[in-house]
Structure formats: structure tokens, C-alpha cells
Design a protein around this motif. Structure first.
Motif, PDB file in Angstrom:
ATOM      1  N   TYR A  13      -7.861 -45.032   8.812  1.00 30.35           N
ATOM      2  CA  TYR A  13      -9.288 -45.270   8.628  1.00 30.35           C
ATOM      3  C   TYR A  13      -9.873 -45.915   9.884  1.00 30.35           C
ATOM      4  N   ARG A  14      -9.221 -46.965  10.408  1.00 29.57           N
ATOM      5  CA  ARG A  14      -9.696 -47.643  11.614  1.00 29.57           C
ATOM      6  C   ARG A  14      -9.754 -46.680  12.789  1.00 29.57           C
ATOM      7  N   ARG A  15      -8.721 -45.839  12.922  1.00 30.43           N
ATOM      8  CA  ARG A  15      -8.691 -44.883  14.025  1.00 30.43           C
ATOM      9  C   ARG A  15      -9.830 -43.866  13.897  1.00 30.43           C
ATOM     10  N   ALA A  16     -10.073 -43.379  12.677  1.00 23.00           N
ATOM     11  CA  ALA A  16     -11.140 -42.398  12.464  1.00 23.00           C
ATOM     12  C   ALA A  16     -12.506 -43.008  12.760  1.00 23.00           C
ATOM     13  N   ILE A  17     -12.723 -44.245  12.329  1.00 21.80           N
ATOM     14  CA  ILE A  17     -13.990 -44.916  12.598  1.00 21.80           C
ATOM     15  C   ILE A  17     -14.169 -45.121  14.099  1.00 21.80           C
ATOM     16  N   ARG A  18     -13.106 -45.569  14.770  1.00 19.85           N
ATOM     17  CA  ARG A  18     -13.174 -45.800  16.213  1.00 19.85           C
ATOM     18  C   ARG A  18     -13.498 -44.494  16.947  1.00 19.85           C
ATOM     19  N   GLU A  19     -12.861 -43.382  16.544  1.00 16.84           N
ATOM     20  CA  GLU A  19     -13.120 -42.096  17.194  1.00 16.84           C
ATOM     21  C   GLU A  19     -14.546 -41.622  16.933  1.00 16.84           C
ATOM     22  N   SER A  20     -15.025 -41.798  15.702  1.00 15.32           N
ATOM     23  CA  SER A  20     -16.394 -41.389  15.371  1.00 15.32           C
ATOM     24  C   SER A  20     -17.405 -42.202  16.154  1.00 15.32           C
ATOM     25  N   LEU A  21     -17.200 -43.500  16.215  1.00 14.40           N
ATOM     26  CA  LEU A  21     -18.104 -44.360  16.966  1.00 14.40           C
ATOM     27  C   LEU A  21     -18.067 -44.013  18.453  1.00 14.40           C
ATOM     28  N   GLY A  22     -16.883 -43.760  18.975  1.00 10.77           N
ATOM     29  CA  GLY A  22     -16.767 -43.369  20.376  1.00 10.77           C
ATOM     30  C   GLY A  22     -17.515 -42.091  20.670  1.00 10.77           C
ATOM     31  N   GLN A  23     -17.442 -41.141  19.742  1.00  8.55           N
ATOM     32  CA  GLN A  23     -18.155 -39.877  19.929  1.00  8.55           C
ATOM     33  C   GLN A  23     -19.666 -40.104  19.926  1.00  8.55           C
ATOM     34  N   VAL A  24     -20.152 -40.937  19.019  1.00 16.18           N
ATOM     35  CA  VAL A  24     -21.580 -41.234  18.971  1.00 16.18           C
ATOM     36  C   VAL A  24     -22.019 -41.903  20.266  1.00 16.18           C
ATOM     37  N   LEU A  25     -21.228 -42.859  20.747  1.00 16.39           N
ATOM     38  CA  LEU A  25     -21.597 -43.560  21.974  1.00 16.39           C
ATOM     39  C   LEU A  25     -21.542 -42.638  23.192  1.00 16.39           C
ATOM     40  N   ARG A  26     -20.540 -41.750  23.239  1.00 19.48           N
ATOM     41  CA  ARG A  26     -20.450 -40.816  24.369  1.00 19.48           C
ATOM     42  C   ARG A  26     -21.637 -39.857  24.381  1.00 19.48           C
ATOM     43  N   GLN A  27     -22.052 -39.418  23.217  1.00 23.53           N
ATOM     44  CA  GLN A  27     -23.170 -38.477  23.147  1.00 23.53           C
ATOM     45  C   GLN A  27     -24.512 -39.199  23.216  1.00 23.53           C
ATOM     46  N   ASN A  28     -24.473 -40.523  23.130  1.00 24.13           N
ATOM     47  CA  ASN A  28     -25.660 -41.367  23.258  1.00 24.13           C
ATOM     48  C   ASN A  28     -26.741 -40.973  22.255  1.00 24.13           C
ATOM     49  N   HIS A  29     -26.335 -40.755  21.021  1.00 20.30           N
ATOM     50  CA  HIS A  29     -27.331 -40.495  19.981  1.00 20.30           C
ATOM     51  C   HIS A  29     -26.807 -40.994  18.637  1.00 20.30           C
ATOM     52  N   VAL A  30     -27.757 -41.288  17.783  1.00 20.57           N
ATOM     53  CA  VAL A  30     -27.458 -41.690  16.421  1.00 20.57           C
ATOM     54  C   VAL A  30     -28.338 -40.847  15.516  1.00 20.57           C
ATOM     55  N   GLY A  31     -27.739 -40.159  14.585  1.00 16.15           N
ATOM     56  CA  GLY A  31     -28.500 -39.343  13.661  1.00 16.15           C
ATOM     57  C   GLY A  31     -29.311 -38.250  14.332  1.00 16.15           C
ATOM     58  N   GLY A  32     -28.850 -37.757  15.478  1.00 17.11           N
ATOM     59  CA  GLY A  32     -29.529 -36.676  16.159  1.00 17.11           C
ATOM     60  C   GLY A  32     -30.686 -37.104  17.031  1.00 17.11           C
ATOM     61  N   LEU A  33     -30.998 -38.407  17.042  1.00 19.60           N
ATOM     62  CA  LEU A  33     -32.099 -38.885  17.864  1.00 19.60           C
ATOM     63  C   LEU A  33     -31.556 -39.453  19.164  1.00 19.60           C
ATOM     64  N   PRO A  34     -32.002 -38.943  20.308  1.00 20.19           N
ATOM     65  CA  PRO A  34     -31.510 -39.491  21.575  1.00 20.19           C
ATOM     66  C   PRO A  34     -31.967 -40.928  21.743  1.00 20.19           C
ATOM     67  N   GLN A  35     -31.097 -41.744  22.304  1.00 21.34           N
ATOM     68  CA  GLN A  35     -31.395 -43.149  22.546  1.00 21.34           C
ATOM     69  C   GLN A  35     -31.820 -43.322  23.997  1.00 21.34           C
ATOM     70  N   GLY A  36     -32.451 -44.434  24.286  1.00 15.82           N
ATOM     71  CA  GLY A  36     -32.885 -44.735  25.640  1.00 15.82           C
ATOM     72  C   GLY A  36     -31.695 -44.929  26.562  1.00 15.82           C
ATOM     73  N   GLU A  37     -31.960 -44.906  27.847  1.00 17.04           N
ATOM     74  CA  GLU A  37     -30.906 -45.095  28.840  1.00 17.04           C
ATOM     75  C   GLU A  37     -30.280 -46.474  28.701  1.00 17.04           C
ATOM     76  N   ARG A  38     -28.969 -46.540  28.851  1.00 20.19           N
ATOM     77  CA  ARG A  38     -28.257 -47.804  28.814  1.00 20.19           C
ATOM     78  C   ARG A  38     -27.640 -48.049  30.175  1.00 20.19           C
ATOM     79  N   VAL A  39     -27.687 -49.273  30.589  1.00 20.27           N
ATOM     80  CA  VAL A  39     -27.074 -49.656  31.844  1.00 20.27           C
ATOM     81  C   VAL A  39     -25.809 -50.438  31.513  1.00 20.27           C
ATOM     82  N   GLU A  40     -24.690 -49.956  31.979  1.00 16.78           N
ATOM     83  CA  GLU A  40     -23.413 -50.631  31.731  1.00 16.78           C
ATOM     84  C   GLU A  40     -23.182 -51.698  32.786  1.00 16.78           C
TER      85      GLU A  40
END
Length: 135
Positions: A13-40
Motif C-alpha cells: 500500500y505504501r509503495r503504491a501510494i508513493r508511486e502514485s504521488l510521484g507520478q502526480v508530482l512528475r506530471q505536475n497536475h492534480v485531477g487533470g488541472l495543471p499547476q503553476g510553476e514550482r521552483v525546486e
């Protein structure tokens, strides 16, 4: 040397959540809505001291009554200092809140025992905040 054993179900479960969250962060969107630019920021605090992770909140034994049980599973590399639970009504008003207590056998499992009866038929939101020992 400490030997940790984790349930294979919880680990998967932890691994699946981590992978899903990583995918969302890599694609820089939540629920299909693009997010603003992030500066690391290099070597930011989030990289050095990741926050505690609330893995699961079990509401199976919570029916809105006094003496019910809310189970919480948390994970953190440095240990959890405290967990605060707040129960809110439909309008976001606080019904009750307090500190959860750790399970003596497993410091990743915590319990909150509600002390206020929620009127029948009301929908509530349960908020869980974990604070690590590094704060």
C-alpha cells in the motif's frame, strides 16, 4: 541492530501510494488541472527532513459515539512525537479534538478515543495531524 517487520499489505500500500504521488508530482497536475510553476530549492528542508506520513485512518469502529475507536497508522524515519485528531461537522466547525495515543506494541499505530457524541445522521470530517520528533 533493529529488525523491522512490516505487513506485506501495508508495504505494498505504501509503495503504491508513493508511486502514485510521484507520478502526480512528475506530471505536475492534480485531477487533470495543471499547476503553476514550482521552483525546486536544492537541499531544501523537505529533502533533508521529510514530514511524517499518515498512511491510514481507520473509521470502521467510529460511529460518532463516545468510546468509539479511530485507528491511525503513521510512518516516519525519526519517530512520531504526537498525533492530533480533530472531528469537524459539515460546516467545518470543531466538534471535538485531542491527542491520539500510541499502541504500546507498535509505535506506528495510534488510537484516538472520541469523547463527544455526534448527533445521529450528521456527517463529520476527521482530520489527523502527525508531528515528528524533529520539530
Amino acid at each position: 541492530m533493529t529488525n523491522l517487520r512490516m505487513s506485506p499489505y501495508l508495504y505494498n500500500y505504501r509503495r503504491a501510494i508513493r508511486e502514485s504521488l510521484g507520478q502526480v508530482l512528475r506530471q505536475n497536475h492534480v485531477g487533470g488541472l495543471p499547476q503553476g510553476e514550482r521552483v525546486e530549492v536544492p537541499l531544501s528542508q523537505k529533502d533533508l527532513l521529510p514530514p511524517p506520513c499518515v498512511v491510514a485512518v481507520s473509521l470502521e469502529d467510529y460511529k460518532g459515539g463516545e468510546g468509539d475507536f479511530i485507528g491511525i497508522v503513521v510512518f516516519h524515519d525519526f519517530g512520531i512525537h504526537r498525533i492530533h485528531v480533530t472531528v469537524l461537522d459539515e460546516a467545518g466547525r470543531r466538534i471535538e479534538g485531542g491527542e491520539a495515543i500510541p499502541c504500546p506494541d507498535d509505535r506506528e499505530i495510534w488510537a484516538y478515543l472520541p469523547s463527544v457524541q455526534v448527533p445521529a445522521g450528521r456527517t463529520v470530517t476527521v482530520q489527523v495531524t502527525a508531528v515528528d520528533r524533529m520539530r
